[in-house]
Design a protein around this motif. Sequence first.
Motif, PDB file in Angstrom:
ATOM      1  N   ASP A 110       0.836  -1.200   0.000  1.00 18.68           N
ATOM      2  CA  ASP A 110       0.000   0.000   0.000  1.00 18.68           C
ATOM      3  C   ASP A 110       0.875   1.256   0.000  1.00 18.68           C
ATOM      4  N   MET A 111       0.849   2.002  -1.093  1.00 14.25           N
ATOM      5  CA  MET A 111       1.677   3.205  -1.218  1.00 14.25           C
ATOM      6  C   MET A 111       1.217   4.321  -0.291  1.00 14.25           C
ATOM      7  N   SER A 112      -0.038   4.296   0.127  1.00  8.18           N
ATOM      8  CA  SER A 112      -0.531   5.357   1.010  1.00  8.18           C
ATOM      9  C   SER A 112       0.099   5.281   2.399  1.00  8.18           C
ATOM     10  N   LEU A 113       0.826   4.206   2.665  1.00  3.36           N
ATOM     11  CA  LEU A 113       1.506   4.088   3.956  1.00  3.36           C
ATOM     12  C   LEU A 113       2.665   5.070   4.087  1.00  3.36           C
TER      13      LEU A 113
ATOM     14  N   PRO B 134      14.448  12.209  -0.615  1.00  2.00           N
ATOM     15  CA  PRO B 134      13.268  12.975  -1.062  1.00  2.00           C
ATOM     16  C   PRO B 134      12.615  12.411  -2.316  1.00  2.00           C
ATOM     17  N   ALA B 135      13.411  11.824  -3.212  1.00  2.00           N
ATOM     18  CA  ALA B 135      12.840  11.319  -4.469  1.00  2.00           C
ATOM     19  C   ALA B 135      11.786  10.261  -4.222  1.00  2.00           C
ATOM     20  N   ALA B 136      12.010   9.389  -3.233  1.00  2.00           N
ATOM     21  CA  ALA B 136      11.051   8.316  -2.973  1.00  2.00           C
ATOM     22  C   ALA B 136       9.704   8.890  -2.559  1.00  2.00           C
ATOM     23  N   GLU B 137       9.700   9.824  -1.632  1.00  2.00           N
ATOM     24  CA  GLU B 137       8.435  10.408  -1.191  1.00  2.00           C
ATOM     25  C   GLU B 137       7.733  11.122  -2.340  1.00  2.00           C
ATOM     26  N   LYS B 138       8.481  11.871  -3.135  1.00  2.00           N
ATOM     27  CA  LYS B 138       7.867  12.591  -4.257  1.00  2.00           C
ATOM     28  C   LYS B 138       7.253  11.620  -5.262  1.00  2.00           C
ATOM     29  N   LEU B 139       7.977  10.557  -5.577  1.00  2.00           N
ATOM     30  CA  LEU B 139       7.466   9.608  -6.565  1.00  2.00           C
ATOM     31  C   LEU B 139       6.257   8.853  -6.050  1.00  2.00           C
ATOM     32  N   ILE B 140       6.278   8.451  -4.786  1.00  2.00           N
ATOM     33  CA  ILE B 140       5.146   7.707  -4.235  1.00  2.00           C
ATOM     34  C   ILE B 140       3.921   8.600  -4.140  1.00  2.00           C
ATOM     35  N   ARG B 141       4.077   9.808  -3.620  1.00  2.00           N
ATOM     36  CA  ARG B 141       2.938  10.723  -3.539  1.00  2.00           C
ATOM     37  C   ARG B 141       2.436  11.106  -4.930  1.00  2.00           C
ATOM     38  N   GLY B 142       3.369  11.354  -5.831  1.00  2.00           N
ATOM     39  CA  GLY B 142       2.976  11.701  -7.191  1.00  2.00           C
ATOM     40  C   GLY B 142       2.267  10.561  -7.894  1.00  2.00           C
ATOM     41  N   GLY B 143       2.756   9.341  -7.660  1.00  2.00           N
ATOM     42  CA  GLY B 143       2.099   8.181  -8.253  1.00  2.00           C
ATOM     43  C   GLY B 143       0.673   8.011  -7.762  1.00  2.00           C
ATOM     44  N   LEU B 144       0.469   8.192  -6.475  1.00  2.00           N
ATOM     45  CA  LEU B 144      -0.885   8.092  -5.916  1.00  2.00           C
ATOM     46  C   LEU B 144      -1.789   9.160  -6.521  1.00  2.00           C
TER      47      LEU B 144
ATOM     48  N   ALA C  60      -1.533  10.490  -9.354  1.00  2.00           N
ATOM     49  CA  ALA C  60      -1.736  10.221 -10.785  1.00  2.00           C
ATOM     50  C   ALA C  60      -2.605   9.000 -11.049  1.00  2.00           C
ATOM     51  N   GLY C  61      -2.985   8.252  -9.990  1.00  2.00           N
ATOM     52  CA  GLY C  61      -3.904   7.135 -10.200  1.00  2.00           C
ATOM     53  C   GLY C  61      -3.412   5.782  -9.775  1.00  2.00           C
TER      54      GLY C  61
ATOM     55  N   GLN D 186      -2.986   2.598  -7.548  1.00  2.00           N
ATOM     56  CA  GLN D 186      -3.916   1.904  -6.650  1.00  2.00           C
ATOM     57  C   GLN D 186      -5.374   2.051  -7.070  1.00  2.00           C
ATOM     58  N   THR D 187      -5.586   2.554  -8.289  1.00  2.00           N
ATOM     59  CA  THR D 187      -6.889   2.446  -8.936  1.00  2.00           C
ATOM     60  C   THR D 187      -6.760   1.412 -10.048  1.00  2.00           C
ATOM     61  N   ARG D 188      -7.880   0.862 -10.477  1.00  2.00           N
ATOM     62  CA  ARG D 188      -7.815  -0.150 -11.534  1.00  2.00           C
ATOM     63  C   ARG D 188      -7.147   0.388 -12.797  1.00  2.00           C
ATOM     64  N   ASP D 189      -7.542   1.589 -13.217  1.00  2.00           N
ATOM     65  CA  ASP D 189      -6.982   2.139 -14.449  1.00  2.00           C
ATOM     66  C   ASP D 189      -5.498   2.422 -14.296  1.00  2.00           C
ATOM     67  N   GLY D 190      -5.111   3.015 -13.186  1.00  2.00           N
ATOM     68  CA  GLY D 190      -3.710   3.349 -12.983  1.00  2.00           C
ATOM     69  C   GLY D 190      -2.824   2.131 -12.875  1.00  2.00           C
ATOM     70  N   GLU D 191      -3.330   1.066 -12.277  1.00  2.00           N
ATOM     71  CA  GLU D 191      -2.523  -0.134 -12.062  1.00  2.00           C
ATOM     72  C   GLU D 191      -2.350  -0.954 -13.326  1.00  2.00           C
ATOM     73  N   ARG D 192      -3.162  -0.728 -14.331  1.00  2.00           N
ATOM     74  CA  ARG D 192      -3.010  -1.506 -15.559  1.00  2.00           C
ATOM     75  C   ARG D 192      -1.693  -1.194 -16.255  1.00  2.00           C
ATOM     76  N   ASP D 193      -1.196   0.030 -16.102  1.00  2.00           N
ATOM     77  CA  ASP D 193       0.140   0.388 -16.613  1.00  2.00           C
ATOM     78  C   ASP D 193       0.838   1.227 -15.554  1.00  2.00           C
ATOM     79  N   LEU D 194       1.085   0.625 -14.417  1.00  2.00           N
ATOM     80  CA  LEU D 194       1.716   1.357 -13.324  1.00  2.00           C
ATOM     81  C   LEU D 194       3.116   1.816 -13.708  1.00  2.00           C
ATOM     82  N   GLU D 195       3.833   0.988 -14.465  1.00  2.00           N
ATOM     83  CA  GLU D 195       5.175   1.361 -14.874  1.00  2.00           C
ATOM     84  C   GLU D 195       5.149   2.654 -15.697  1.00  2.00           C
ATOM     85  N   GLY D 196       4.239   2.729 -16.659  1.00  2.00           N
ATOM     86  CA  GLY D 196       4.127   3.936 -17.466  1.00  2.00           C
ATOM     87  C   GLY D 196       3.723   5.142 -16.642  1.00  2.00           C
ATOM     88  N   LEU D 197       2.816   4.938 -15.718  1.00  2.00           N
ATOM     89  CA  LEU D 197       2.365   6.024 -14.846  1.00  2.00           C
ATOM     90  C   LEU D 197       3.532   6.579 -14.034  1.00  2.00           C
ATOM     91  N   LEU D 198       4.325   5.695 -13.431  1.00  2.00           N
ATOM     92  CA  LEU D 198       5.435   6.143 -12.584  1.00  2.00           C
ATOM     93  C   LEU D 198       6.553   6.770 -13.412  1.00  2.00           C
TER      94      LEU D 198
END
Length: 284
Positions: A69-72, A245-255, A257-258, A260-272
């Motif tokens: 869970d990235m929201s952790l 700092p990069a880890a926090e920015k990427l995790i928050r930014g990923g959340l 951007a979508g 942990q949603t069905r649409d976002g997780e279908r191409d999580l690599e592209g999203l990140l």
Amino acid sequence: MHEATSTTLRVSREAGIARVTIDNPPVNVLDVALMADLRHVLAELRDDDSARVIVFDSANPEFFIAHVDMSLIDSPDAFDQFETGLPDGVNVFQGLGELLRSQPQVTIVKLAGIARGGGAEFVAAADMTFAATERAGLGQVEALMGIVPGGGGTQYVAGRVGRHRALEIVLGADLFDAQTAERYGWVNRALPAADLDAFVDRLARHIADLPDGIIAAAKQAIPPHDLAAGYLREHEAWAQQFVRPAAEKLIRGGLAAGAQTRDGERDLEGLLRSEWARLEAPGS
């Protein structure tokens, strides 16, 4: 057939086989509830002499376990409750893998969807994995979050595929299809989705029907590797990156951007990757 339910799992037992179905919508993230339920069911089954095989699958046809869970990022102490009883030098995520690796039953993952990060670690910690060619995918995506795998992933993958391919998996951070995962040795076998259930059920029943003592003897003769030193190296590497700092920015930014949603997780690599490009852009 005996059936039981928890918040995130459905468990049934029949003829020596325990079937554990993961059901933590929308994408089966490995959150505190799923961690607690997995630890509970493994502990409960450990002392169940009537269960000889455990088969894990998912109620979600697209996702097995998405990842931790990235929201952790906002509650980093949430998993501390699971530290009691862990072996020395093992973090809570590595501890879940150790529970699975040391289970007296034969553990089989029936992978019909995607497993990334902590989900891929769970898959690789099981004794065997069989994957659907049309839908299954495996990925250690952590590098795109500014970290490295920290729940056993570096150790499990290297043990299965070798160092050179483990570096490709960890640093390439791509989603691997079932056929490639089979060729690399990450999973036992890739099968057409239409054949997956029947194949795993047949194998599980054959194992469950073996004479008393055979499973224990085989697991004693073919034990999992001792990963104590590797776990320490992995945790130190993960912890060093997680505080940057990069880890926090990427995790928050990923959340945002979508993730942990069905649409976002279908191409999580592209999203990140898109999120990293945005953060690196001048003026961002």
